[in-house]
Design a protein around this motif. Structure first.
Motif, short mmCIF file in Angstrom:
data_model
loop_
_atom_site.label_atom_id
_atom_site.label_comp_id
_atom_site.label_asym_id
_atom_site.label_seq_id
_atom_site.Cartn_x
_atom_site.Cartn_y
_atom_site.Cartn_z
N ILE A 6 14.63 22.34 58.67
CA ILE A 6 14.08 20.98 58.68
C ILE A 6 12.57 21.02 58.57
CG2 ILE A 6 13.77 18.89 60.09
CD1 ILE A 6 16.55 19.46 61.23
N GLU A 7 11.98 21.97 59.31
CA GLU A 7 10.53 22.13 59.28
C GLU A 7 10.06 22.42 57.87
OE1 GLU A 7 8.06 25.24 61.48
OE2 GLU A 7 9.09 24.14 63.07
N ASN A 8 10.74 23.34 57.20
CA ASN A 8 10.36 23.67 55.82
C ASN A 8 10.51 22.49 54.90
OD1 ASN A 8 9.55 26.26 56.15
ND2 ASN A 8 11.58 27.14 55.79
N PHE A 9 11.57 21.74 55.14
CA PHE A 9 11.82 20.58 54.30
C PHE A 9 10.69 19.56 54.44
CE2 PHE A 9 13.62 16.27 53.94
CZ PHE A 9 13.94 16.31 52.60
N LEU A 10 10.34 19.32 55.72
CA LEU A 10 9.26 18.37 55.96
C LEU A 10 7.96 18.87 55.37
CD1 LEU A 10 9.92 17.20 59.61
CD2 LEU A 10 10.20 15.91 57.50
N ARG A 11 7.77 20.19 55.44
CA ARG A 11 6.52 20.75 54.93
C ARG A 11 6.42 20.55 53.41
NH1 ARG A 11 5.81 26.46 57.06
NH2 ARG A 11 5.51 25.34 59.00
N THR A 12 7.52 20.82 52.70
CA THR A 12 7.47 20.64 51.24
C THR A 12 7.27 19.18 50.89
OG1 THR A 12 9.86 20.65 51.30
CG2 THR A 12 8.81 22.63 50.45
N LEU A 13 7.80 18.30 51.76
CA LEU A 13 7.64 16.88 51.51
C LEU A 13 6.22 16.43 51.84
CD1 LEU A 13 10.06 15.04 50.68
CD2 LEU A 13 9.91 14.07 52.96
N GLY A 14 5.69 16.97 52.93
CA GLY A 14 4.42 16.48 53.46
C GLY A 14 3.23 16.89 52.64
N LYS A 15 3.26 18.10 52.11
CA LYS A 15 2.06 18.61 51.44
C LYS A 15 1.65 17.76 50.23
CE LYS A 15 -0.01 23.12 50.85
NZ LYS A 15 0.23 24.52 50.49
N LYS A 19 -1.66 15.35 49.88
CA LYS A 19 -2.53 15.51 48.72
C LYS A 19 -2.71 14.19 47.99
CE LYS A 19 -2.71 20.12 46.77
NZ LYS A 19 -2.02 21.06 45.89
N PHE A 20 -1.60 13.49 47.83
CA PHE A 20 -1.63 12.21 47.11
C PHE A 20 -2.53 11.21 47.84
CE2 PHE A 20 0.23 7.95 46.45
CZ PHE A 20 -0.01 7.83 45.09
N ILE A 21 -2.35 11.15 49.17
CA ILE A 21 -3.15 10.20 49.94
C ILE A 21 -4.63 10.56 49.88
CG2 ILE A 21 -3.60 9.32 52.27
CD1 ILE A 21 -0.57 9.56 52.74
N ILE A 22 -4.92 11.87 49.94
CA ILE A 22 -6.32 12.31 49.84
C ILE A 22 -6.91 11.89 48.49
CG2 ILE A 22 -7.83 14.33 49.61
CD1 ILE A 22 -6.16 15.68 51.74
#
Lengths: 263, 254
Positions: A6-15, A19-22
């Motif tokens: 789940i952590e990995n999944f969230l990480r791939t989603l979050g990065k 980036k987009f928001i930045i």
């Protein structure tokens, strides 16, 4: 194990999201800064005029060719389409409305985005990677005032002018096909064009053009300004400038049409 | 002891996870020529860009003539820029302008000098750096690397700045041209009485132009002193650097 997945999944989603928001934030602050420097002195009229020439005068052939064929094809298409329900006489007004409202602004803007937006991104990007922008700052010259503001102004002013010319050429294209190929009476064709002409058709197209011109210049400057990493970075900036400007033009075309014509 | 022109205290700057400046402390005295040496990627360029306000440091203080410039308002910063000149590594000449328009850029854009006067002045400064007047109307791309450096130097000194920065002034030049540029740097700095800060890794250049040398390593100034002291020092880092050995305490990061 499960937790890690789940952590990995969230990480791939979050990065990418972060980036987009930045990048949205970067763009927003770039826009605010540019707009401020569009109005605050000092101004650089000479650079503005050169941009006008570059963006406007030298885009005339491209815009002329695009709009004349657009007008011609609309005359042909609407004639053969409307023949199904006996409304061939509407060709003149269909050409008028579609050219002034949609085809001239959108097609011209897309062509200019490819021609001028790319060149802007490449020029400013090269200035960035060869430290010319840093050099401007050390020479007490604000790059937003010197590079960005004149381009934004010229984009906003030049594109409506181009579109106005494009309107005339596009309608002329429709006239040529209508009269010489479809056999309309020249006087009737012109009459029905003039009678059906409404200010809103032209004005809405020109307003759109102003917005598109701003978008083209903004995307060219923004992508160029933020480019890094030598030739490859400049190439990327150029591509991004054209792609993002084109997409934004299509999106804003819909939004503006909604503003003008949905009642 | 001379007055301090630029005073840097506890300067930190990181790019992502990479800590480039890690607490730099450095004073540049009025009228001296300070050279910062250090390997590629040790943060020399970042240091110089922080001083010029091209990059904002994460922490620390930079004072020029006693005025804090970190976080300063734009009007103060542009005041300070008008006291500075910079010679960029690649010249950074504007390729949309001719050579003389490059040199006279500040006169034309900031001081609103009329074009004729500005051109006369540009040609005069170009002659000072050893370029013939007929170069003035060429475009920067028509010049060789050494000539571009000279034009860059002319552009940096035309406003008679109090501080001049040199970013690797001799990199990419043949040894003779490098020596010519070194001479020009000394001449123009002495002529103006300017304070200069040079970053380089060319030891011949250091020996020629430096009053004092500071060595930057891993984001800190690890040693400073005069050129004589540099040649006598036991500091293993400095020794390794000036002798150019691959063996020693400095490990090259690949």
């Amino acid at each position: 194990m499960q937790k890690k997945r789940i952590e990995n999944f969230l990480r791939t989603l979050g990065k990418p999201l972060v980036k987009f928001i930045i990048s949205l934030g970067n763009l927003a602050s770039f826009i605010v800064k540019s707009l401020y420097h569009c109005f605050a002195p000092p101004y650089y009229p000479k650079i503005f005029i050169r941009q006008l020439l570059d963006m406007g005068f030298y885009s005339l052939p491209v815009v002329g060719l695009t709009t004349i064929f657009a007008g011609m094809v609309i005359a042909l298409q609407s004639y053969s389409g409307f023949a199904r329900f006996g409304a061939e006489s509407a060709v003149a007004s269909v050409v008028l409305i579609s050219v002034t409202r949609e085809l001239a602004p959108v097609l011209s803007a897309l062509m200019v985005a490819g021609r001028v937006g790319a060149a802007m991104a490449a020029e400013i990007g090269t200035m960035r990677v060869t430290e010319q922008i840093d050099a401007l700052v050390t020479l007490s010259t604000n790059p937003f005032k010197y590079l960005v503001a004149p381009r934004l102004w010229s984009g906003m002013i030049v594109l409506p002018l181009l579109v106005l010319i494009g309107d005339v050429i596009g309608i002329f294209g429709g006239y040529v096909v209508g009269v010489y190929k479809l056999g309309f009476n020249p006087a009737n064709y012109i009459n029905s064009t003039l009678q059906n002409m409404e200010a809103i058709d032209i004005v809405s197209g020109l307003v759109k053009a102003g917005v598109f011109g701003f978008i083209i210049a903004l995307m060219g400057c923004y992508n160029g300004y933020r480019s890094k990493g030598g030739a490859q970075g400049v190439g990327e900036a150029t591509t991004n400038a054209v792609v993002s400007a084109s997409i934004l033009i299509l999106i804003f075309n819909y939004v503006l049409t909604e503003v003008f014509f949905s009642k | 002891m001379a007055e301090v022109k630029i005073s840097i205290r506890n300067l930190y700057k990181a790019f992502g996870k990479k800590q480039v400046l890690n607490g730099v402390n450095l004073d540049v005295r009025t009228g001296e020529s300070l050279v910062v040496i250090g390997g590629s990627g040790t943060g020399k360029s970042v240091l110089i860009k922080c001083i010029q306000g091209l990059l904002t440091p994460d922490m620390g203080s930079i004072k020029i003539d006693g005025k804090e410039i970190v976080g300063a308002r734009e009007s103060l910063r542009s005041d300070i820029h008008s006291k500075m000149g910079m010679l960029f590594q690649g010249g950074a000449l504007f390729d949309s302008l001719s050579v003389w328009e490059n040199v006279a850029f500040s006169l034309l854009e900031n001081r609103k000098t009329n074009r004729e006067k500005a051109k006369t002045e540009a040609v005069r400064v170009l002659r000072q750096v050893g370029l013939a007047p007929d170069v003035a109307d060429l475009s920067p791309s028509e010049l060789s690397g050494g000539m571009q450096k000279r034009v860059g130097l002319a552009r940096a000194v035309i406003t008679r700045p109090e501080i001049i920065f040199f970013d690797e002034p001799t990199t990419g030049l043949d040894p003779i041209m490098a020596d010519v540029i070194n001479d020009l740097i000394i001449e123009s700095a002495k002529g103006l009485g300017a304070t200069t800060l040079t970053i380089t890794h060319d030891m011949a250049s250091v020996r020629k132009i430096a009053d004092r040398v500071a060595m930057l390593y891993k984001g800190k100034i690890i040693w400073q002193g005069t050129v004589k002291e540099m040649d006598k020092t036991d500091d293993p880092y400095v020794r390794q650097f000036i002798n150019g050995c691959s063996q020693g305490p400095i490990k090259v990061e690949i």
